[in-house]
Design a protein around this motif. Structure first.
Motif, PDB file in Angstrom:
ATOM      1  N   GLU A  19       0.831  -1.208   0.000  1.00  0.00           N
ATOM      2  CA  GLU A  19       0.000   0.000   0.000  1.00  0.00           C
ATOM      3  C   GLU A  19       0.864   1.256   0.000  1.00  0.00           C
ATOM      4  N   ILE A  20       2.016   1.200   0.672  1.00  0.00           N
ATOM      5  CA  ILE A  20       2.942   2.341   0.674  1.00  0.00           C
ATOM      6  C   ILE A  20       3.486   2.576  -0.726  1.00  0.00           C
ATOM      7  N   ALA A  21       3.895   1.463  -1.380  1.00  0.00           N
ATOM      8  CA  ALA A  21       4.424   1.588  -2.740  1.00  0.00           C
ATOM      9  C   ALA A  21       3.365   2.162  -3.685  1.00  0.00           C
ATOM     10  N   ASP A  22       2.127   1.648  -3.577  1.00  0.00           N
ATOM     11  CA  ASP A  22       1.069   2.150  -4.449  1.00  0.00           C
ATOM     12  C   ASP A  22       0.744   3.615  -4.159  1.00  0.00           C
ATOM     13  N   TYR A  23       0.819   4.013  -2.883  1.00  0.00           N
ATOM     14  CA  TYR A  23       0.613   5.416  -2.493  1.00  0.00           C
ATOM     15  C   TYR A  23       1.618   6.306  -3.231  1.00  0.00           C
ATOM     16  N   SER A  64      12.721  -1.689  15.006  1.00  0.00           N
ATOM     17  CA  SER A  64      12.187  -0.967  16.169  1.00  0.00           C
ATOM     18  C   SER A  64      10.972  -1.645  16.793  1.00  0.00           C
ATOM     19  N   GLY A  65      10.573  -2.799  16.257  1.00  0.00           N
ATOM     20  CA  GLY A  65       9.461  -3.543  16.826  1.00  0.00           C
ATOM     21  C   GLY A  65       8.124  -2.851  16.687  1.00  0.00           C
ATOM     22  N   ARG A  66       7.909  -2.204  15.560  1.00  0.00           N
ATOM     23  CA  ARG A  66       6.648  -1.492  15.343  1.00  0.00           C
ATOM     24  C   ARG A  66       5.952  -1.984  14.072  1.00  0.00           C
ATOM     25  N   GLN A  67       4.717  -1.537  13.883  1.00  0.00           N
ATOM     26  CA  GLN A  67       3.981  -1.782  12.652  1.00  0.00           C
ATOM     27  C   GLN A  67       4.083  -0.550  11.752  1.00  0.00           C
ATOM     28  N   LEU A  68       3.755  -0.699  10.496  1.00  0.00           N
ATOM     29  CA  LEU A  68       3.947   0.378   9.529  1.00  0.00           C
ATOM     30  C   LEU A  68       3.211   1.654   9.907  1.00  0.00           C
ATOM     31  N   HIS A  69       2.000   1.532  10.395  1.00  0.00           N
ATOM     32  CA  HIS A  69       1.228   2.725  10.703  1.00  0.00           C
ATOM     33  C   HIS A  69       1.760   3.471  11.931  1.00  0.00           C
ATOM     34  N   ASP A 101      -0.599  11.303   5.672  1.00  0.00           N
ATOM     35  CA  ASP A 101      -1.860  10.669   5.269  1.00  0.00           C
ATOM     36  C   ASP A 101      -1.659   9.284   4.646  1.00  0.00           C
ATOM     37  N   VAL A 102      -0.395   8.841   4.538  1.00  0.00           N
ATOM     38  CA  VAL A 102      -0.150   7.478   4.061  1.00  0.00           C
ATOM     39  C   VAL A 102      -0.788   6.458   5.000  1.00  0.00           C
ATOM     40  N   ARG A 103      -0.962   6.884   6.266  1.00  0.00           N
ATOM     41  CA  ARG A 103      -1.584   5.955   7.227  1.00  0.00           C
ATOM     42  C   ARG A 103      -3.030   5.623   6.846  1.00  0.00           C
ATOM     43  N   ASP A 104      -3.644   6.490   6.041  1.00  0.00           N
ATOM     44  CA  ASP A 104      -5.016   6.237   5.635  1.00  0.00           C
ATOM     45  C   ASP A 104      -5.143   4.969   4.792  1.00  0.00           C
ATOM     46  N   VAL A 105      -4.061   4.610   4.093  1.00  0.00           N
ATOM     47  CA  VAL A 105      -4.116   3.400   3.259  1.00  0.00           C
ATOM     48  C   VAL A 105      -3.538   2.189   3.988  1.00  0.00           C
ATOM     49  N   LEU A 106      -3.008   2.410   5.194  1.00  0.00           N
ATOM     50  CA  LEU A 106      -2.384   1.312   5.930  1.00  0.00           C
ATOM     51  C   LEU A 106      -3.391   0.609   6.835  1.00  0.00           C
ATOM     52  N   THR A 107      -4.524   0.253   6.246  1.00  0.00           N
ATOM     53  CA  THR A 107      -5.540  -0.518   6.960  1.00  0.00           C
ATOM     54  C   THR A 107      -5.956  -1.699   6.094  1.00  0.00           C
ATOM     55  N   VAL A 108      -6.342  -2.760   6.740  1.00  0.00           N
ATOM     56  CA  VAL A 108      -6.767  -3.946   5.999  1.00  0.00           C
ATOM     57  C   VAL A 108      -7.986  -3.630   5.139  1.00  0.00           C
ATOM     58  N   GLN A 109      -8.980  -2.964   5.728  1.00  0.00           N
ATOM     59  CA  GLN A 109     -10.195  -2.660   4.984  1.00  0.00           C
ATOM     60  C   GLN A 109      -9.905  -1.766   3.787  1.00  0.00           C
ATOM     61  N   GLY A 110      -8.988  -0.794   3.983  1.00  0.00           N
ATOM     62  CA  GLY A 110      -8.630   0.075   2.871  1.00  0.00           C
ATOM     63  C   GLY A 110      -7.936  -0.688   1.752  1.00  0.00           C
ATOM     64  N   ALA A 111      -7.042  -1.581   2.150  1.00  0.00           N
ATOM     65  CA  ALA A 111      -6.332  -2.381   1.153  1.00  0.00           C
ATOM     66  C   ALA A 111      -7.293  -3.264   0.369  1.00  0.00           C
TER      67      ALA A 111
END
Length: 475
Positions: free
Chosen positions: A368-372, A397-402, A419-429
Motif C-alpha cells: 500500500e505504501i508503494a502504491d501510495y 524498532s518492533g513497530r507496525q507500519l502505521h 496521510d499514508v496511514r489512511d491506506v495502511l488498513t486492511v479494509q482500505g487495502a
C-alpha cells in the motif's frame, strides 16, 4: 466361450489363459457391449445379412441379457476370457448356434473400443455432475465468508490481505477448467469405432455412420486402423482426472494447514473427521489427507498408460488390454473422493476473528505504501525501495507500519506524507483492489455472481447429456 481357435490344434496353456483373461475387470463394460450389440444387430438386419426372424430372436435374447446383467442374474464365469466371450456364451445358451451370427462384420477390436468409449463418456458425465456439486459448495462457502478479511499467501508467507471468500473462490475456477476439459473431451471422444472390424473395415454392407448415430456418437471413425488402436481418449481422460485430483489435493493441503493448532482457522465437522486409536483428544482432517494422497494414484495411472501407449505399432496390439484398469481405477477414485471433499467443504467453519487479526501481520500492507507513492507519480522502483525501508525500520524498532512517525516517513522518501496511514488498513487495502478478479468486496461479488451463472449453465448442459446418454442406453 472362446471367440477364436479354428486354426489351433491346442488349447491355451493355463498360464496363457491366466495372463490373457480380463473378464474380472472388463465385466463393467457389459451394459455398453450389449447396447452396441443391439445397434450392430439392427444394421445386420436392415442390410439383409440376417433374416428378420433370426434378428428378432437375437434381439429378444440380448434384451433379456440386459435385464439379467443389471439384476446380477447373469454374470461371468471363471472360464470366460473377457466380457465379450461371456456375453456370447449367454447368447448362445439362449439361442444355440444362431447366437454366433451377431459376430458378423465385427471384431473384438472395434467392439471393445466402442464399449470403452461409451463407458468412459457415461462415467465422465457423472464425474462432471459431481464436480458441479463441489463447485456449488465452494461458491456457498466463498459467499459465506465474502466479508471476512484474512492474510493472503505466496511462498507460504504473508503477502497481502484478501477476503477469505476470494481465497476459497479460486478453487471454483480450477474446477470450472476441469469441466471445460471434460466438455472438450466429450466432443473428441464422440467418434464411433464400430464397423472398423479388426483394422480394415468390412466387406459386408454395414453402416458405421448409422450405428454411430444410434449409440449417440457424433460421427463414425474416418480411419479404421486409427479407430481400433486409438486410446488418446483414455490418456486424455486420465489427464483430466489427474488434474481433478491435483485440484482436490490443493484443497486437502489447505484444509490440513488451516485446521492445525498453529493456524486454528478451520473447524472441520466431526462427520468429516476421524480420531486416533491411542490419543483420545485427536481430531484429524483425514478426508483432506486422503484427497491429497489419492492424487498420486491418479497421476500414476496416467503415466502408466502413457508408457504403455508410447511404442505401439500399426493397429491393435494386446498391450491395449492395459488401458482399462487404470481408467476404471481413476474413475472410481475420483467418484469416491468428490462427495467426501464436497461434504467437508460445506460443513467446515472458519474463525473470522483469528483470520482478521492475522491479516495485517508480516507487514502485509507494505504494498500500500508503494502504491501510495506511485499515485504521487514516483517510479515504482523507487516506491518499492521506500516501502522496503519502511519495513526494515519497523522490524528494527518492533513497530507496525502505521506506527512510524511523519518525520520517519519523510526521511525515507519526501513524498511520504502523514496521510499514508489512511491506506495502511486492511479494509482500505481490500476496498482498493477493484480490478476485475480482485479481492475488493465489489469485485468478489461480481466474481461469485458470474461463477453461479456459469455453474448453472454448465450443470444444465451435463444434466442434459446424462439424460440423453441414459435414453440411448435404454434406461
Amino acid at each position: 466361450m472362446a471367440l477364436w481357435g479354428g486354426r489351433f490344434s491346442q488349447s491355451p496353456a493355463e498360464a496363457v489363459f491366466a495372463l490373457s483373461q480380463s473378464v474380472q475387470f472388463d465385466w463393467r463394460l457389459a451394459p455398453y457391449d450389449l447396447r452396441s450389440s443391439l445397434a450392430h444387430l439392427s444394421v445386420l438386419e436392415s442390410s439383409g445379412l440376417l433374416d428378420k426372424k433370426v434378428a428378432a430372436a437375437i434381439r429378444k435374447a440380448l434384451e433379456e441379457l440386459v435385464a439379467e446383467v443389471a439384476s446380477g442374474k447373469f454374470t461371468y464365469l471363471a472360464t470366460d476370457e473377457d466380457v465379450h466371450s461371456a456375453l456370447e456364451r449367454g447368447l448362445t445358451k439362449k439361442l444355440g448356434e444362431i447366437g454366433g451370427a451377431l459376430r458378423a462384420g465385427r471384431s473384438r477390436n472395434d467392439q471393445v473400443a466402442t464399449d470403452l468409449r461409451l463407458y468412459a463418456m457415461d462415467a465422465m458425465i457423472s464425474i462432471a455432475l459431481s464436480i458441479a456439486e463441489l463447485q456449488e459448495a465452494l461458491i456457498a462457502k466463498a459467499t459465506e465468508y465474502s466479508d471476512a478479511p484474512a492474510p493472503g499467501f505466496t511462498h507460504l508467507q504473508h503477502a497481502q490481505p484478501v477476503l477469505f471468500g476470494h481465497e476459497i473462490a479460486k478453487h471454483v475456477h480450477a474446477f470450472a477448467r476441469d469441466l471445460d476439459r471434460i466438455q472438450d473431451w466429450l466432443t473428441r471422444t464422440s467418434v464411433s469405432p464400430l464397423g472398423s472390424g479388426a483394422l480394415a473395415g468390412s466387406s459386408l454392407p454395414l453402416a458405421p455412420e448409422v450405428t454411430a448415430k444410434v449409440l449417440g456418437f457424433t460421427s463414425s471413425a474416418a480411419n479404421s486402423i486409427d479407430a481400433v488402436s486409438d486410446r488418446d481418449f483414455v490418456a486424455e481422460a486420465l489427464f483430466i482426472l489427474s488434474m481433478v485430483g491435483v485440484h482436490l489435493s490443493r484443497i486437502g493441503e489447505e484444509w490440513c494447514i488451516w485446521s492445525t493448532t498453529e493456524f486454528g482457522w478451520a473447524r472441520v465437522s466431526d462427520a468429516y473427521s476421524t480420531g486416533s486409536s491411542i490419543m483420545p483428544q485427536k481430531k484429524n482432517p483425514d478426508m483432506a489427507e486422503l484427497a491429497r494422497g489419492k492424487s498420486g494414484r491418479l497421476i500414476g495411472n496416467l503415466t502408466g498408460v502413457l508408457a504403455m501407449l508410447k511404442g505401439l505399432p500399426f493397429a491393435y496390439n494386446r498391450d491395449l488390454q492395459e488401458d482399462k484398469e487404470p481408467l476404471f481405477d481413476s474413475i472410481d477414485t475420483v467418484l469416491l473422493v468428490l462427495p467426501a471433499v464436497t461434504g467437508m467443504v460445506a460443513t467446515t467453519e472458519f474463525d473470522r476473528e483469528k483470520m482478521a487479526l492475522a491479516a495485517p501481520l508480516g507487514f502485509s500492507l507494505a504494498t500500500e505504501i508503494a502504491d501510495y507513492l506511485v499515485r504521487a507519480h514516483i517510479p515504482f522502483s523507487q516506491a518499492h525501495e521506500a516501502a522496503g525501508k519502511c519495513v526494515a525500520l519497523c522490524e528494527s524498532s518492533g513497530r507496525q507500519l502505521h506506527q512510524l512517525t511523519d518525520d520517519e516517513f519523510a526521511k525515507i522518501h519526501p513524498a511520504l506524507k502523514g496521510d499514508v496511514r489512511d491506506v495502511l488498513t486492511v479494509q482500505g487495502a481490500l476496498a482498493s483492489r477493484t480490478t476485475r478478479g480482485g479481492t475488493a468486496p465489489s469485485a468478489l461479488a461480481q466474481q461469485l455472481s458470474e461463477a453461479k451463472s456459469s455453474l448453472e449453465k454448465t450443470r444444465s448442459e451435463f444434466t442434459a447429456a446424462a439424460k440423453a446418454f441414459s435414453t440411448m442406453m435404454g434406461a
